[in-house]
Motif scaffolding. Structure first.
Motif, PDB file in Angstrom:
ATOM      1  N   SER A 141      -3.150  -0.346  -3.283  1.00  0.00           N
ATOM      2  CA  SER A 141      -2.529  -1.511  -3.107  1.00  0.00           C
ATOM      3  C   SER A 141      -1.306  -1.173  -4.551  1.00  0.00           C
ATOM      4  O   SER A 141      -2.286  -1.313  -5.884  1.00  0.00           O
ATOM      5  CB  SER A 141      -3.010  -2.359  -3.143  1.00  0.00           C
ATOM      6  OG  SER A 141      -2.855  -2.469  -1.217  1.00  0.00           O
ATOM      7  N   GLU A 163       0.399  -1.080   0.185  1.00  0.00           N
ATOM      8  CA  GLU A 163      -0.263   0.105   0.200  1.00  0.00           C
ATOM      9  C   GLU A 163       0.532   1.232  -0.322  1.00  0.00           C
ATOM     10  O   GLU A 163       1.606   1.430   0.605  1.00  0.00           O
ATOM     11  CB  GLU A 163      -0.996  -0.102   1.177  1.00  0.00           C
ATOM     12  CG  GLU A 163      -2.075   1.337   1.087  1.00  0.00           C
ATOM     13  CD  GLU A 163      -2.685   0.842   1.833  1.00  0.00           C
ATOM     14  OE1 GLU A 163      -2.955   1.605   3.112  1.00  0.00           O
ATOM     15  OE2 GLU A 163      -4.018   0.397   1.955  1.00  0.00           O
ATOM     16  N   LYS A 209      -4.915   6.674  -1.198  1.00  0.00           N
ATOM     17  CA  LYS A 209      -3.612   5.170  -0.818  1.00  0.00           C
ATOM     18  C   LYS A 209      -4.362   3.919  -1.891  1.00  0.00           C
ATOM     19  O   LYS A 209      -5.478   3.965  -1.838  1.00  0.00           O
ATOM     20  CB  LYS A 209      -3.828   4.922   0.564  1.00  0.00           C
ATOM     21  CG  LYS A 209      -2.907   5.806   1.786  1.00  0.00           C
ATOM     22  CD  LYS A 209      -2.885   5.146   2.777  1.00  0.00           C
ATOM     23  CE  LYS A 209      -1.831   5.246   3.954  1.00  0.00           C
ATOM     24  NZ  LYS A 209      -1.633   4.757   5.111  1.00  0.00           N
TER      25      LYS A 209
END
Length: 191
Positions: free
Chosen positions: A65, A49, A63
């Motif tokens: 991944s 992340e 944010k």
């Protein structure tokens, strides 16, 4: 199936998240062999992340991944990857000339066409050469129209027309059968 939801972009060395090409998310068909390889990659290198600006370098931070990262777990800048990973691999394989002695690490004679984008072009050409639908490929590539896809990749369709010819031959029979039909007394004029 692969869900394309975002990409990492770069402006003046500053990375940020953005929507994919054409500002559209999409679903792309993924062969099972690629899915298995991706699964092995995720097992060996779990997604990380990371937080980056959204839509522009000074945008609000979000944010997500990252499936692929640098060896330090950071987002990959395509220009850095081209310079330090992709082009050295191409040179080692003999596809492009090696970097001239005395040049800086980032100086390559290879043209931009030899960059990461070549993978996209390779994918498109393989799909078309295998007879994949231009409409499906346009969707997967994020083109707004199949006409755009054909404009870029039609030269990768060397067998264009052969499927149609084969189908018509199958419907009408072999050449000899068609000749017999033409010469039949029941055949319409001009057939």
């Amino acid at each position: 199936m692969l869900h394309v939801r975002r990409q990492v972009q770069e402006i003046k060395g500053r990375l940020y998240f953005a929507l994919p090409k054409g500002k559209k998310t999409r679903v792309v068909d993924m062969p099972s062999t690629v899915a298995e390889e991706l699964k092995r990659h995720v097992e060996a290198f779990p997604p990380v992340e990371r937080e980056l600006p959204w839509e522009k370098p000074e945008g609000p931070r979000r944010k997500f991944s990252l499936l692929l990262t640098t060896r330090f777990g950071e987002a990959i800048a395509v220009n850095t990857w081209n310079t330090y990973t992709w082009k050295p691999a191409l040179a080692q394989a003999g596809i492009i000339p090696p970097r001239a002695k005395g040049t800086k690490d980032w100086q390559w004679e290879a043209a931009p066409k030899d960059g990461f984008h070549a993978l996209r072009d390779t994918y498109a050409s393989i799909m078309l050469e295998s007879g994949e639908s231009v409409v499906a490929l346009a969707w997967w590539l994020g083109h707004s129209s199949p006409a755009i896809t054909l404009g870029y990749y039609a030269h990768f369709m060397p067998e264009a027309g052969s499927k149609g010819r084969t189908t018509i031959d199958g419907l009408l029979g072999r050449q000899g059968d068609l000749h017999a039909l033409r010469n039949s007394p029941d055949s319409p004029q001009g057939c």
